[in-house]
Scaffold this active site. Structure first.
Site, PDB file in Angstrom:
ATOM      1  N   ASN A 229      44.676  69.043  46.021  1.00  0.00           N
ATOM      2  CA  ASN A 229      44.514  69.903  44.840  1.00  0.00           C
ATOM      3  C   ASN A 229      43.106  70.473  44.730  1.00  0.00           C
ATOM      4  O   ASN A 229      42.850  71.340  43.906  1.00  0.00           O
ATOM      5  CB  ASN A 229      44.875  69.135  43.563  1.00  0.00           C
ATOM      6  CG  ASN A 229      46.375  68.894  43.490  1.00  0.00           C
ATOM      7  OD1 ASN A 229      47.150  69.651  44.065  1.00  0.00           O
ATOM      8  ND2 ASN A 229      46.776  67.835  42.812  1.00  0.00           N
TER       9      ASN A 229
ATOM     10  N   ASP B 201      56.594  73.422  43.042  1.00  0.00           N
ATOM     11  CA  ASP B 201      57.396  72.236  42.773  1.00  0.00           C
ATOM     12  C   ASP B 201      58.404  72.481  41.659  1.00  0.00           C
ATOM     13  O   ASP B 201      58.147  73.257  40.743  1.00  0.00           O
ATOM     14  CB  ASP B 201      56.493  71.096  42.296  1.00  0.00           C
ATOM     15  CG  ASP B 201      55.643  70.556  43.417  1.00  0.00           C
ATOM     16  OD1 ASP B 201      55.973  70.826  44.578  1.00  0.00           O
ATOM     17  OD2 ASP B 201      54.672  69.861  43.113  1.00  0.00           O
TER      18      ASP B 201
ATOM     19  N   ASP C 246      50.564  63.388  37.981  1.00  0.00           N
ATOM     20  CA  ASP C 246      50.971  63.188  39.375  1.00  0.00           C
ATOM     21  C   ASP C 246      51.230  61.717  39.707  1.00  0.00           C
ATOM     22  O   ASP C 246      51.861  61.421  40.724  1.00  0.00           O
ATOM     23  CB  ASP C 246      49.899  63.732  40.333  1.00  0.00           C
ATOM     24  CG  ASP C 246      49.976  65.248  40.468  1.00  0.00           C
ATOM     25  OD1 ASP C 246      50.921  65.847  39.928  1.00  0.00           O
ATOM     26  OD2 ASP C 246      49.093  65.828  41.122  1.00  0.00           O
TER      27      ASP C 246
HETATM   28  C1  UD1 Z   1      48.540  70.187  37.146  1.00  0.00           C
HETATM   29  C2  UD1 Z   1      47.777  68.987  36.629  1.00  0.00           C
HETATM   30  C3  UD1 Z   1      46.764  68.599  37.654  1.00  0.00           C
HETATM   31  C4  UD1 Z   1      47.495  68.337  38.968  1.00  0.00           C
HETATM   32  C5  UD1 Z   1      48.337  69.542  39.393  1.00  0.00           C
HETATM   33  C6  UD1 Z   1      49.183  69.278  40.608  1.00  0.00           C
HETATM   34  C7  UD1 Z   1      47.187  68.464  34.318  1.00  0.00           C
HETATM   35  C8  UD1 Z   1      46.597  68.966  33.060  1.00  0.00           C
HETATM   36  N1  UD1 Z   1      47.169  69.328  35.362  1.00  0.00           N
HETATM   37  O1  UD1 Z   1      47.643  71.263  37.351  1.00  0.00           O
HETATM   38  O2  UD1 Z   1      46.012  67.471  37.255  1.00  0.00           O
HETATM   39  O3  UD1 Z   1      46.589  68.029  39.965  1.00  0.00           O
HETATM   40  O4  UD1 Z   1      49.215  69.864  38.331  1.00  0.00           O
HETATM   41  O5  UD1 Z   1      50.386  68.666  40.304  1.00  0.00           O
HETATM   42  O6  UD1 Z   1      47.638  67.341  34.404  1.00  0.00           O
HETATM   43  N2  UD1 Z   1      50.371  76.092  31.342  1.00  0.00           N
HETATM   44  C9  UD1 Z   1      50.749  77.148  30.568  1.00  0.00           C
HETATM   45  N3  UD1 Z   1      50.082  78.339  30.693  1.00  0.00           N
HETATM   46  C10 UD1 Z   1      49.066  78.519  31.576  1.00  0.00           C
HETATM   47  C11 UD1 Z   1      48.683  77.425  32.376  1.00  0.00           C
HETATM   48  C12 UD1 Z   1      49.360  76.225  32.239  1.00  0.00           C
HETATM   49  O7  UD1 Z   1      51.676  77.038  29.776  1.00  0.00           O
HETATM   50  O8  UD1 Z   1      48.495  79.622  31.646  1.00  0.00           O
HETATM   51  C13 UD1 Z   1      51.081  74.802  31.208  1.00  0.00           C
HETATM   52  C14 UD1 Z   1      51.905  74.476  32.403  1.00  0.00           C
HETATM   53  O9  UD1 Z   1      53.198  75.033  32.315  1.00  0.00           O
HETATM   54  C15 UD1 Z   1      51.930  72.969  32.356  1.00  0.00           C
HETATM   55  C16 UD1 Z   1      50.571  72.606  31.820  1.00  0.00           C
HETATM   56  O10 UD1 Z   1      50.132  73.758  31.123  1.00  0.00           O
HETATM   57  O11 UD1 Z   1      52.895  72.472  31.460  1.00  0.00           O
HETATM   58  C17 UD1 Z   1      49.586  72.159  32.892  1.00  0.00           C
HETATM   59  O12 UD1 Z   1      49.179  73.246  33.599  1.00  0.00           O
HETATM   60  P1  UD1 Z   1      47.981  73.206  34.657  1.00  0.00           P
HETATM   61  O13 UD1 Z   1      47.010  72.138  34.368  1.00  0.00           O
HETATM   62  O14 UD1 Z   1      47.492  74.602  34.804  1.00  0.00           O
HETATM   63  O15 UD1 Z   1      48.775  72.869  35.943  1.00  0.00           O
HETATM   64  P2  UD1 Z   1      48.192  72.768  37.339  1.00  0.00           P
HETATM   65  O16 UD1 Z   1      46.993  73.611  37.561  1.00  0.00           O
HETATM   66  O17 UD1 Z   1      49.367  72.934  38.239  1.00  0.00           O
END
Ligand code: UD1
Length: 441
Positions: A27, A132, A322
């Protein structure tokens, strides 16, 4: 098609013993590769994990006009390998700005090129990602933040299109509704080249964000508040290429810790950084696991069935989403009842249905699951829906009497170099299966 076969006599019947090495974080590495786009010239990212996602990100950078050379060590080193390598990225002055769907759909992290391309090229067109099967994963905060920085952003024909006027991006105050990792990364990478001062409030503070900040600072970016939830950025006109070592993978480290908690035994996890897993280790120690730390490693020991504990996932430094499937797998064979609450990705409980196929006693309601520990699970064919769910099913299989076959194992390979080989190297009855594992029985 590939999968994993796990053969076990039940919990604590085949304790783990030995050493595993943890390499660079997936990541982080993927975002560091995107960050290289910010500076023309030759950047090198070291300690990159040997996984397909790195190759796909390399293909995307190539598509954008970069020269990309990925080198992995040929062999697993030592008892069980981290398989880490390096990526050399030659970034041209004139970058392409289109990230096509056929690459982006294979790798959600490719959305991380949106910020850098908008800042470097003044325009970007990045396909909406897939990734995913663990939730909707919106992009609203990424898009709103870029608008506030001065870009025009729209969705058109399945692409996120960002365009910047002749004045370029300009610093501003941004407040994230939720400390999204992806949005923090994209906005940070745009802000470092925006004119003036940007504040990102309620920013994510995962170790992978800190790693990205450190690489950007080494490239010449001016960022204050690193590792806190308010990042302050003073934009610069130009960044210079760097060599950077990727931070160790805390989720892989946590996976090996949970493997020991589930199977029993003693494992030395080299490279593992305990302070990135403080809450997780505290909970496990409270449940009866023993943890010893030295400069190079953490060593975990488990000789008896652990006590159940509750988990609620939250942004860092909370319990990582995760690692939630591993906590659920452990709860399934712990002493007592655990309440597991998933606050980050709503669809992550698809995993619970597969765990139930192995005989776990659990119920889910919305984003809560109640898991009552049973003395042992019972081997069965199951399906991996994402990276962590797949790895957690393999670990659950290590506490299941008989033979467990985990189909769709390619998901696991996206997050773990040498997953089956590493576990087999420390005594688990795990091996990789080629072909369709369910059809082959
Ligand atoms: C997330 C995890 C991260 C992990 C990665 C891989 C958290 C906070 N983040 O990061 O630790 O390494 O997955 O699995 O645990 N969202 C919105 N709008 C946006 C951005 C995000 O609604 O513009 C929501 C997403 O749908 C989700 C949540 O916020 O429910 C977390 O998003 P985000 O932290 O951006 O996800 P990743 O970057 O994938």
């Amino acid at each position: 098609m590939s999968g994993f076969e796990v053969v076990s006599g039940g919990p604590l019947t085949r304790p783990l013993e030995g050493t595993v090495h943890v390499g660079g974080a997936k990541n982080s590495a993927l975002k560091l590769m995107a960050a290289a786009l910010l500076a023309p010239g030759r950047s090198v990212v070291h300690n990159v994990p040997h996984i397909l996602d790195v190759v796909v990100m390399g293909d995307l950078l190539t598509q954008l006009g970069c020269g990309v050379e990925i080198t992995f060590p040929d062999e697993v080193d030592g008892t069980a390998g981290s398989g880490s390598g390096r990526v050399v990225i030659e970034v041209p002055e004139d970058l392409g700005h289109e990230a096509p769907y056929h690459l982006v759909r294979r790798l959600r992290a490719s959305i991380a090129v949106l910020g850098p391309l908008t800042a470097r090229c003044g325009r970007a067109s990045v396909a909406l990602p897939g990734g995913d099967a663990i939730g909707s994963r919106g992009l609203d905060m990424h898009m709103r933040g870029l608008v506030d920085l001065g870009a025009r952003v729209r969705i058109e024909h399945g692409q996120v299109v960002a365009e910047v006027g002749p004045d370029g991006l300009h610093g501003t105050s941004l407040y994230l509704d939720f400390p999204s990792v992806g949005a923090t990364e994209n906005l940070l990478m745009a802000a470092v080249l925006a004119e003036g001062h940007t504040v990102i409030d309620n920013a994510a503070r995962e170790p992978e964000i800190v790693d990205l900040c450190q690489m950007l600072v080494a490239m010449g970016a001016r960022i204050e508040g690193i590792s806190g939830s308010t990042l302050e950025v003073d934009g610069v006109r130009r960044l210079t290429p760097v060599e950077h070592h990727t931070v160790t993978d805390r989720i892989v480290t946590g996976t090996w810790v949970f493997a020991t908690a589930i199977a029993g035994g003693a494992l030395r996890v080299e490279g593992g950084r305990a302070h990135h897993l403080e809450l997780v280790l505290d909970k496990l120690v409270g449940a009866g696991l023993s943890v010893d730390l030295d400069d190079a490693a953490l060593t975990v020991r488990c000789e008896q069935r652990l006590r159940a504990f509750d988990v609620a996932t939250l942004p860092y430094p909370g319990f990582p989403t995760d690692l939630q499937p591993f906590a659920m797998a452990l709860a399934a064979v712990s002493d007592g009842t655990a309440m597991i609450t998933e606050n980050v990705f709503e669809a992550r409980f698809m995993f619970a249905q597969e765990l139930a196929r192995l005989g776990a006693d659990l119920r889910t309601d919305g984003h809560h699951a109640v898991v009552r520990g049973v003395p042992e699970l019972s081997g069965a064919p199951v399906v991996a829906h994402d990276i962590r769910a797949g790895a957690a099913l393999v670990l659950a299989g290590m506490a299941a009497q008989g033979r467990t076959v985990v189909a769709e194992g390619h998901h696991v390979d996206r997050g773990y170099p040498w997953f089956a080989e590493t576990l087999a190297g420390v005594g688990a009855g795990v091996r990789r299966l080629e072909g369709d594992p369910v059809a082959s029985g």
